[in-house]
Design an enzyme around this catalytic site. Sequence first.
Site, PDB file in Angstrom:
ATOM      1  N   GLU A   1     -17.052   7.746  12.629  1.00  0.00           N
ATOM      2  CA  GLU A   1     -16.431   9.067  12.721  1.00  0.00           C
ATOM      3  C   GLU A   1     -17.120  10.125  11.863  1.00  0.00           C
ATOM      4  OE1 GLU A   1     -12.200   9.242  12.410  1.00  0.00           O
ATOM      5  OE2 GLU A   1     -11.881   7.741  13.950  1.00  0.00           O
TER       6      GLU A   1
ATOM      7  N   GLU B   1     -11.765   2.037  17.945  1.00  0.00           N
ATOM      8  CA  GLU B   1     -10.458   2.166  17.295  1.00  0.00           C
ATOM      9  C   GLU B   1      -9.485   2.776  18.284  1.00  0.00           C
ATOM     10  OE1 GLU B   1     -10.273   4.338  13.542  1.00  0.00           O
ATOM     11  OE2 GLU B   1     -12.088   3.345  12.834  1.00  0.00           O
TER      12      GLU B   1
HETATM   13  C1  PNW Z   1      -9.710   7.076  11.568  1.00  0.00           C
HETATM   14  N1  PNW Z   1      -7.478  13.171  11.711  1.00  0.00           N
HETATM   15  O1  PNW Z   1      -9.426   8.126  10.704  1.00  0.00           O
HETATM   16  C2  PNW Z   1     -10.542   6.146  10.701  1.00  0.00           C
HETATM   17  O2  PNW Z   1     -11.720   5.671  11.267  1.00  0.00           O
HETATM   18  C3  PNW Z   1      -9.754   5.072  10.043  1.00  0.00           C
HETATM   19  O3  PNW Z   1     -10.364   4.777   8.842  1.00  0.00           O
HETATM   20  C4  PNW Z   1      -8.302   5.498   9.897  1.00  0.00           C
HETATM   21  O4  PNW Z   1      -7.539   4.644   9.124  1.00  0.00           O
HETATM   22  C5  PNW Z   1      -7.756   5.652  11.289  1.00  0.00           C
HETATM   23  O5  PNW Z   1      -8.533   6.564  12.068  1.00  0.00           O
HETATM   24  C6  PNW Z   1      -6.311   6.119  11.342  1.00  0.00           C
HETATM   25  O6  PNW Z   1      -6.189   7.368  10.754  1.00  0.00           O
HETATM   26  C7  PNW Z   1      -8.915   9.339  11.036  1.00  0.00           C
HETATM   27  O7  PNW Z   1      -6.966  13.797  10.762  1.00  0.00           O
HETATM   28  C8  PNW Z   1      -8.337  10.056   9.999  1.00  0.00           C
HETATM   29  O8  PNW Z   1      -7.596  13.674  12.846  1.00  0.00           O
HETATM   30  C9  PNW Z   1      -7.862  11.333  10.221  1.00  0.00           C
HETATM   31  C10 PNW Z   1      -7.979  11.877  11.481  1.00  0.00           C
HETATM   32  C11 PNW Z   1      -8.554  11.158  12.516  1.00  0.00           C
HETATM   33  C12 PNW Z   1      -9.024   9.890  12.288  1.00  0.00           C
END
Ligand code: PNW
Length: 496
Positions: A213, A402
Amino acid sequence: MSTSKNDQKILGRRNFLKSAGLTAAGLSVAPALISFKNPVEAALANISERSFPEGFLWGTATAAYQVEGAVNEDGRGTTIWDTFSHIPGKVKNNDTGDVACDMYHRYPSDIKLMKDMNVKIFRFSVAWSRIFPDGTGTPNQKGIDFYKRLTDDLLANDIQPFATLYHWDLPQALHDKYKGWESRETAKAFGDYAGFISKQLGDRVKHYFTLNEMSTFVELGYGNGIFAPGLQLPQAGLNQVRHHAVLAHGLAVQAIRANAPSGTKIGLAENLSVPVPIIDTPENIKAAEIAMREENAGYLTVVMEGKYTDKFLKRTGADAPKFTEEDLKIISSPLDFVGINVYNPAGYVQAADNEDGYKTLPFAKSQPRSTSAWQVLGPESLYWAPKNVHKLWGVRELYITENGTSGTDELTPDKHIYDTDRVSFMRNYLTQLQKATAEGVPVKGYFYWSLMDNFEWTSGYGTRFGLYYVDYKTLERIPKESAAYFKVLARDNKVV
Ligand code: PNW
């Protein structure tokens, strides 16, 4: 439209029923009452219109800082997330990843949990600072040994390891020395580390994701400052960080190709923006494609196309990143597969008679969300994301790296978690993914985020995404109802 293997099987089953005189007209008993006598008939009975292609891989995902703990053990170096989480007020309840799920020590029993759920692939991340405590320099043998033990144990349990090389835990030394991703030195250091570790693990790990990401860690870490390292750079600086992230990806692809044994497969895991057509008309479907290409211009689009789109360059103007033609070649080094993290639609779009060719509608205030405020629930995103990545860039191998949701996950007195919301989430999203595979979109596997509850970045431990509940006082893992769901899903290879 081409006929996928899955379609062929479904057709095969229909023909079988027909020749057996069991189609609607001739059916004298309800289908559930038919007893199939030979194994071929039994197998055919098990293939339904909800099936995934044969050989589809089911797995779970985690990331080093979120699950490992053991932050001061075996020579691990400090990372920007250690620093950030220890600054009061940055993370909910001032939680840190110091202990997390203690997976560093508990991985053998965690692997058993996966095996019990019929998991065949596991996505974990390698902590760069366990391998090179300062990001570059002398490697740390104890760190390498940990990932050798982990991957050996996975293989011994018939689970294929898929390694992510960067899941946001930048060695602090690179931040101090070069301002981290603000410098191309960090991108070069990442390439060196990727080449090194892929050689070390080359006999065990056949699939690598370079960075996880890019869009999330760059936008949140360097744009609005809510993630480590907590910066709010002006546009020009932010665009340069974006460029260094994609450059790091490309340098890593080249370094892994040069160092890992032949047959090693390389991709990335990107949380791409997924525009969804509000109504499936040909015009809106086209609009969603245009929107996907433009809204990912600084990340997946430049990786896949080797150029920044004209609109991206126009939009960024004088703040556009500084880059060379050589950079673009490196960034677009050929990949073996693309991994996409899909949680939500970026927005519902429709065709518009404007310069962009599309318009994004505002979300209704009542649009359902999970307990993560950013997660709008829209199962169609798990159809349109792989569908359009395949269509726009002709990707021949895709993974859902994911997908998951956070819930309240209340523990009952007799230690159950009835996460009906998560089970429903999986069924709804996977119905959409199955539809994509049935149409021939080449998705090869799915990793649920996450195996167990863990350190959810700035939301700390209160936001739970796991199939297993983690009791953070005792570190006990308790299966949720969704773990039972996953076990049947993976066994039957169909939406259940
Ligand atoms: C992803 N947002 O994170 C990550 O790859 C993981 O580490 C995380 O635990 C998982 O998704 C769940 O959150 C994100 O704010 C964190 O849009 C924040 C965002 C998106 C993905």
